[in-house]
Design a protein around this motif. Structure first.
Motif, PDB file in Angstrom:
ATOM      1  N   ASP A 143       9.040  13.945   0.741  1.00  0.00           N
ATOM      2  CA  ASP A 143       8.353  13.433  -0.444  1.00  0.00           C
ATOM      3  C   ASP A 143       8.693  14.287  -1.644  1.00  0.00           C
ATOM      4  OD1 ASP A 143       6.895  15.769  -0.185  1.00  0.00           O
ATOM      5  OD2 ASP A 143       5.077  14.776   0.555  1.00  0.00           O
TER       6      ASP A 143
ATOM      7  N   ARG B 170       0.839  -1.194   0.000  1.00  0.00           N
ATOM      8  CA  ARG B 170       0.000   0.000   0.000  1.00  0.00           C
ATOM      9  C   ARG B 170       0.876   1.247   0.000  1.00  0.00           C
ATOM     10  NH1 ARG B 170       0.312   2.440   4.844  1.00  0.00           N
ATOM     11  NH2 ARG B 170       1.115   1.181   6.581  1.00  0.00           N
ATOM     12  N   GLY B 171       0.313   2.387  -0.463  1.00  0.00           N
ATOM     13  CA  GLY B 171       0.995   3.669  -0.362  1.00  0.00           C
ATOM     14  C   GLY B 171       2.262   3.741  -1.190  1.00  0.00           C
ATOM     15  N   ASP B 172       3.071   4.754  -0.890  1.00  0.00           N
ATOM     16  CA  ASP B 172       4.339   4.947  -1.587  1.00  0.00           C
ATOM     17  C   ASP B 172       5.377   3.972  -1.067  1.00  0.00           C
ATOM     18  OD1 ASP B 172       3.250   7.060  -3.019  1.00  0.00           O
ATOM     19  OD2 ASP B 172       3.824   8.539  -1.506  1.00  0.00           O
TER      20      ASP B 172
ATOM     21  N   SER C 104      -2.731   5.380   6.526  1.00  0.00           N
ATOM     22  CA  SER C 104      -4.019   4.690   6.523  1.00  0.00           C
ATOM     23  C   SER C 104      -4.515   4.599   7.954  1.00  0.00           C
ATOM     24  CB  SER C 104      -3.877   3.288   5.936  1.00  0.00           C
ATOM     25  OG  SER C 104      -3.443   3.341   4.595  1.00  0.00           O
TER      26      SER C 104
ATOM     27  N   ASN D 224       4.087   3.747   8.097  1.00  0.00           N
ATOM     28  CA  ASN D 224       4.761   3.785   6.806  1.00  0.00           C
ATOM     29  C   ASN D 224       6.259   3.554   6.979  1.00  0.00           C
ATOM     30  OD1 ASN D 224       2.382   4.340   5.427  1.00  0.00           O
ATOM     31  ND2 ASN D 224       2.684   6.557   5.484  1.00  0.00           N
TER      32      ASN D 224
ATOM     33  N   PRO E 151       1.125  12.598   6.250  1.00  0.00           N
ATOM     34  CA  PRO E 151       0.698  12.362   4.857  1.00  0.00           C
ATOM     35  C   PRO E 151       0.715  10.889   4.486  1.00  0.00           C
ATOM     36  CG  PRO E 151       2.930  13.249   4.924  1.00  0.00           C
ATOM     37  CD  PRO E 151       2.404  13.335   6.319  1.00  0.00           C
ATOM     38  N   ASN E 152      -0.233  10.494   3.672  1.00  0.00           N
ATOM     39  CA  ASN E 152      -0.292   9.152   3.071  1.00  0.00           C
ATOM     40  C   ASN E 152      -0.359   8.023   4.098  1.00  0.00           C
ATOM     41  OD1 ASN E 152      -0.003  10.233   0.386  1.00  0.00           O
ATOM     42  ND2 ASN E 152       2.192  10.470   0.806  1.00  0.00           N
TER      43      ASN E 152
ATOM     44  N   GLN F 218       4.132  -2.045   5.206  1.00  0.00           N
ATOM     45  CA  GLN F 218       3.185  -1.564   4.193  1.00  0.00           C
ATOM     46  C   GLN F 218       2.668  -2.697   3.321  1.00  0.00           C
ATOM     47  OE1 GLN F 218       5.379   2.749   3.614  1.00  0.00           O
ATOM     48  NE2 GLN F 218       4.144   2.023   1.925  1.00  0.00           N
TER      49      GLN F 218
END
Length: 867
Positions: free
Chosen positions: A809, A574-576, A855, A744, A852-853, A731
Motif C-alpha cells: 500500500d 468498497r475499500g481501495d 471487511s 480484497n 489491512p482494509n 469488492q
C-alpha cells in the motif's frame, strides 16, 4: 460458450415477463362479444355425505372438451360448439348427464350418487381434526406400503422394450380480471387479440393465451443395454419473430414443466422437488385415508386413497389416488395439487392429474398427464400467468424389439417434415384444440407483422437484453456499459455492437471502443467467431474457431458472473480499488463438442500486461549493484492451453445468441492445462499450469438442494506473482457465486491450491413453517467457501532475484499474501425472492481478519430471476 454464463436464461425469463407486461395492456373491450360460447361452472359433491369430490371427469358429449374437479370439487368448462348436454363421471358413482343452455354462462351444483356396484366394505373417516391420526392399524398405510413394495415392477423400465407415441401441448396465458383489462388503454389497436379471452378457466378472471406449442414424438426404451430414444416427428409453436427466441422459450417451458413420474421418490416441478405420495418414506411424511373401494365396468377392483402432508408447509401434495387391488398394486389414476401452505416462486396454485391405462398383460401405463399452474407476483394479485402442459400417450407396444440402430445415436433426433399443415395436426393430435387455442396461432402471427408491435419489441429487447437493433444485421450494446467510472480511467465512455443471425448464422463479429477521460487513453476490442458446421455458433454440438484482439483495462483477480466488468453498477466498490492493469491480448481458440457431452478447447494467447494506478511491478535485484529494485513497465507471456470438459446428461436452454446449462444432479468435470512459451512472440516466461474443477448439484428432497464446486490447481516453474493463481476476489456490492465476496483484490496468490464452495438453498423449508414469513415467499440460503494454498520457495520474492515484489500500500505495507498458515474462509446467510427476483446475503469473513482494509461483514445482492 463464449458469453457470461446465465445471461441467456435471464434474457428468456425477462422476455416472458415483458410479453406479459405488453399483453397486459391490451384493450379488452369485447370480452363478452364472443357469440355462441357455452360456459358452465359449479361444484360436484357426494349426494349422501355432501363431501366435495376430487377429480370428477366433466365433459361435453360429442366433443373433446373436458376437465376435472379440483380439491374443493369445483369445475369450469367452456365450448364454442352448440351442445346442450354436460356429463359427469367418477369411479364408484353413477354417471350423471345434465341439460345446459348453449351460448350462455351458467352454474350447476351437481350431486353424484354412489354406484350400486360399489362394495359394501366401506371405511368412513370423520373429520380429521376429531380423529387422532396414526399409521398403526391404518389400512391406508398398509396399502401404501404394498404400493411401495411393488413400484419397481409397475414402472415401464421393468419391461425389456417399450415403444409409444407422445403428444404434448404447452401453453402460457396472461391472467387478469376482464374489468381491469377493459380499463387499460395501452395498445388498444391490438384489440383483436383480446377478443380471444377465456373467462371460464379461473373464477373471476380472464385468460389471454399468448404462447402455445405442440410436439409429436415417437419414443423408444430398451432395458439392456439401457437406452432411450426420442424421435421428434412434428412440432408447432407460436412464433414471435426475430425479437423473441422461440426455441429458447420452448426449451425453458420444457425445463419448467418436467415430466411427472409418480413412482419416483422425488418429483421435480418448476425447479422444485416434491416428495411423491408413494415415495419409499411417504408414510413418515404423509397422512393417508382409505375412502372407499370400487369396481370398474371391467370388474377391476380399486381402492381410493386420500393423502395430505403432515406438515402443510412441506413440499408435498394433497389429493387422491386410485390403486389396483388385484395383487399388482399399480396406480390407476392420481389427482393432486400442491399443499396450500407451500410457498413456491410465483406459484399461487398448481394441480396435477395422471391417468393410467391397462396393458394386455394386466399392468398399467401412463396414458395422460396434465399440469396446471397459476402464477402471480403476489397471492392476491389479479394479474399473472396461467400455464398448462398436457401430455398424452398412445400406441403402446410392449416387449417388441426394434433394430439395434433404433436405440443408438443421439437421445433426441428431429425428423421434422416440412410443410405440415392443419390437416396433419387435426389428424395427429391426441386431443383437438379449443377455439381459443386455434386463434392464438393466427392472432400472434398477425401481431408480429404489425410495425408498431415490432417497434415496441425492439425497445423492449434493448431494455431486457441490453442490445438495440441498428438495422437488420447489427445490434448496438451492451447499453449498461456505455458509461462507467473507475480510479484509473475516471469517467469512461464505451460504444460497441455485434452482428445478428440475419448477418450470418455461421459468423459472429463483435467490437467496441472506449475512452477514459482521466488517463486519456483509447481502448479497443475486435472479435470474430466462425462455425465449422452448418449450425449456429451457439447450437450444440459446437465446432467453432474464435479470434480476438483486445486492448483494455482490468482488475487482477476479479472474475464476474452474469455481468461485465465495466457495467455501470459495478463502478461502486468498497475499500481501495486503485490497482489495475492495462492489457493487450491476442487470442485464438478452437472448440469442439461431441454428442456425449465431451468437449475440448485448444487455445493460444499472447498477453502484454502493464501495471496501472498504484500497482507497480518492482523487480527484486540480485544485490550486486545500486539498482536492487527496478520498476518494470510490462510483462509479456505467450501461452498455449487445452481444456477438457465432460458434462454427462447435460441439457441447455438453447437460444439464437446464447445458451446456458440447466442445473441437474449430474456432475460436470473441467480440466484445464496451459504452458508458457518463452521466446515465442516475446514471451518472457516458461511455466505450466493445471487445474481441475468439479461441480455438482445435490438434491436433498425436503431440505432443498446444494450446489457444490471443488477446484484444485498447480503452477509449475518459477514465475512472478501476476502469473500465479490470483484468487478470485470481489469488492463490488454484487454477490458473486464463484468469487470470495469479502476478499480484497490481489489479497492472496498461490502456486498450488484447493477450494470448495457450497451454496445451499433450503427452498423455503424453514420460512414455510413461520406463519407470517411464509406469506412473503422468501427462500433461505446458506453458503460456505474455503480456500487453501501455498507458494513454493522458488516463487517467493526477496529470496529469488528477478521476481516481482508482492504489491504494497501507500505506506509500504504488504497487501498480497500466501495461504500457508490457514485457509481463507467465509460464510453467508441469505434470503431470496424479495420482489420475486432478488437475493441478498449477509457475508461473514472468518479468517485473516488482521489484514489491512478488510471487511469482516458485508451485505451483497444479486438478481436471481426464478420462476
Amino acid at each position: 460458450m463464449y458469453s457470461a454464463k446465465g445471461i441467456y436464461t435471464l434474457y428468456i425469463k425477462f422476455t416472458l415477463c415483458f410479453l406479459v407486461l405488453l399483453l397486459s395492456g391490451l384493450n379488452a373491450g369485447s370480452v363478452m362479444a364472443q357469440i355462441g360460447v357455452t360456459a358452465v361452472k359449479g361444484t360436484v359433491t357426494d349426494a349422501t355425505t355432501k363431501e366435495a369430490l376430487i377429480g370428477v371427469s366433466v365433459f361435453i358429449p360429442g366433443t373433446s372438451t373436458g376437465t376435472s374437479t379440483d380439491y374443493e370439487g369445483n369445475f369450469q368448462i367452456r365450448t364454442n360448439q352448440q351442445k346442450d348436454k354436460i356429463q359427469f363421471s367418477y369411479l364408484g358413482y353413477r354417471t350423471a348427464t345434465y341439460t345446459i343452455k348453449p351460448g350462455e354462462e351458467q352454474t350447476l351444483n351437481v350431486r353424484l350418487e354412489a354406484d350400486a356396484r360399489q362394495l359394501s366394505e366401506v371405511m368412513v373417516v370423520g373429520k380429521k381434526r376429531k380423529v387422532h391420526y396414526s399409521n398403526k392399524n391404518n389400512p391406508a398405510v398398509d396399502l401404501i406400503r404394498e404400493i411401495v413394495d411393488n413400484k419397481q415392477k409397475n414402472r415401464p423400465e421393468s419391461y425389456d422394450y417399450v415403444q409409444y407415441e407422445q403428444y404434448e401441448k404447452t401453453q402460457m396465458s396472461l391472467v387478469n380480471t376482464p374489468e381491469k383489462l377493459k380499463r387499460n388503454l395501452l395498445l388498444r389497436k391490438y384489440d383483436f387479440i383480446t377478443n380471444n379471452l377465456d373467462t371460464t378457466l379461473l373464477p373471476g378472471r380472464a385468460v389471454l393465451p399468448f404462447y402455445i406449442q405442440e410436439e409429436l414424438t415417437e419414443n423408444y426404451f430398451r432395458k439392456s443395454p439401457q437406452a432411450r430414444k426420442t424421435v421428434v416427428k412434428a412440432e408447432k409453436k407460436v412464433d414471435f419473430g426475430e425479437f423473441v427466441d422461440n426455441k429458447g422459450i420452448m426449451a425453458y417451458m420444457q425445463h419448467m414443466y418436467q415430466d411427472v413420474d409418480i413412482y419416483d421418490n422425488n418429483i421435480t416441478i418448476l425447479t422444485n422437488q416434491f416428495l411423491s405420495p408413494i415415495a419409499d418414506m411417504a408414510p413418515t411424511f404423509y397422512k393417508f385415508y382409505l375412502k372407499d373401494t370400487v369396481r370398474t365396468d371391467e370388474g377391476q377392483q380399486l381402492a381410493r386413497l386420500q393423502f395430505e402432508p403432515r406438515n402443510p408447509s412441506a413440499f408435498m401434495f394433497t389429493g387422491s389416488l386410485y390403486v389396483t387391488l388385484d395383487g399388482t398394486y399399480a396406480v390407476q389414476s392420481v389427482d393432486m395439487e400442491v399443499s396450500k401452505g407451500v410457498s413456491i416462486n410465483w406459484v399461487r396454485d398448481l394441480k396435477i392429474k395422471l391417468d393410467f391405462e391397462k396393458n394386455p398383460d394386466g399392468r398399467y401405463h401412463l396414458s395422460r398427464s396434465g399440469l396446471k399452474a397459476d402464477f402471480g407476483l403476489t397471492q392476491n394479485s389479479d394479474m399473472g400467468f396461467y400455464g398448462e402442459r398436457v401430455v398424452s400417450y398412445r400406441d403402446y407396444k410392449i416387449n417388441e424389439a426394434q433394430p439395434g440402430a433404433r436405440y443408438e445415436g443421439d437421445a433426441v433426433v428431429r425428423v421434422l417434415q416440412a410443410g405440415l399443415g392443419e390437416d396433419f395436426w387435426q389428424a395427429s393430435r391426441h386431443d383437438s384444440l379449443s377455439a381459443v387455442e386455434v386463434n392464438t396461432y393466427t392472432n400472434i402471427d398477425s401481431l408480429v407483422n404489425m410495425k408498431s408491435f415490432r417497434r415496441t419489441m425492439d425497445w423492449g429487447t434493448a431494455l431486457i437484453a441490453g442490445y438495440k437493433r441498428a438495422g437488420a444485421n447489427i445490434e448496438i450494446g451492451p447499453i449498461n456499459t456505455f458509461y462507467s467510472f473507475n480510479p484509473v480511467e475516471g469517467f469512461r465512455l464505451r460504444f460497441g455492437g455485434r452482428t445478428t443471425n440475419n448477418f450470418s448464422k455461421k459468423v459472429m463479429l463483435e467490437t467496441y471502443t472506449a475512452y477514459g477521460f482521466k488517463d486519456e487513453k483509447w481502448k479497443y476490442y475486435l472479435g470474430g467467431t466462425y462455425s465449422l458446421t452448418d449450425r449456429s455458433i451457439w447450437e450444440f454440438p459446437v465446432r467453432a474457431i474464435r479470434v480476438s484482439y483486445q486492448k483494455d483495462t482490468s482488475i487482477p483477480g476479479q472474475e464476474l458472473q452474469f455481468v461485465q466488468e465495466d457495467n455501470f453498477l459495478l463502478s461502486f466498490k468498497r475499500g481501495d480499488n486503485d490497482k489495475w492493469l492495462y492489457n493487450e491480448t491476442y487470442n485464438i481458440d478452437y472448440l469442439r463438442e461431441f454428442e456425449n457431452h465431451m468437449s475440448y478447447r485448444i487455445g493460444f494467447r499472447n498477453w502484454r500486461q502493464s501495471p496501472a494506478g498504484s500497482l507497480q511491478y518492482i523487480q527484486v535485484g540480485d544485490g550486486s549493484g545500486d539498482d536492487e529494485a527496478m520498476a518494470l513497465q510490462h510483462l509479456t507471456t505467450t501461452e498455449a492451453s487445452v481444456e477438457l470438459r465432460w458434462a454427462p446428461n447435460e441439457q441447455f436452454l438453447q437460444g439464437k445468441i446464447y445458451r446456458t446449462p440447466v442445473a441437474n444432479r449430474h456432475p460436470v468435470f473441467t480440466l484445464r492445462a496451459a504452458a508458457g512459451l518463452k521466446g515465442t512472440f516475446g514471451g518472457q516466461f516458461e511455466y505450466q499450469k493445471v487445474a481441475l474443477n468439479v461441480s455438482k448439484r445435490f438434491y436433498l428432497s425436503q431440505l432443498g438442494y446444494s450446489d457444490v464446486v471443488t477446484e484444485g490447481g498447480y503452477v509449475f516453474g518459477q514465475v512472478p506473482f501476476p502469473l500465479l493463481a490470483v484468487h478470485r476476489a470481489n469488492q463490488s456490492y454484487s454477490y458473486q457465486l464463484q468469487s470470495y465476496n469479502l476478499m480484497n483484490f490481489l489479497e492472496f496468490v498461490s502456486d498450488q491450491y484447493a477450494s470448495v464452495h457450497i451454496d445451499h438453498s433450503f427452498n423455503g423449508f424453514i420460512f414455510n413453517k413461520l406463519p407470517l414469513i411464509k406469506k412473503t415467499k422468501l427462500r433461505e440460503f446458506v453458503t460456505f467457501k474455503a480456500l487453501y494454498g501455498k507458494v513454493r520457495d522458488e516463487n517467493r520474492p526477496y529470496e529469488n532475484p528477478g521476481l516481482l515484489h508482492f504489491p504494497t500500500d501507500a505506506n509500504g505495507l504488504p497487501i498480497t499474501y500466501t495461504l500457508e498458515n490457514k485457509p481463507y474462509m467465509e460464510a453467508s446467510v441469505g434470503i431470496g425472492n424479495i420482489f420475486n427476483f432478488f437475493r441478498v446475503d449477509l457475508v461473514k469473513r472468518l479468517t485473516y481478519l488482521d489484514h489491512p482494509n478488510v471487511s469482516e461483514l458485508g451485505i451483497r445482492g444479486r438478481f436471481k430471476f426464478d420462476f
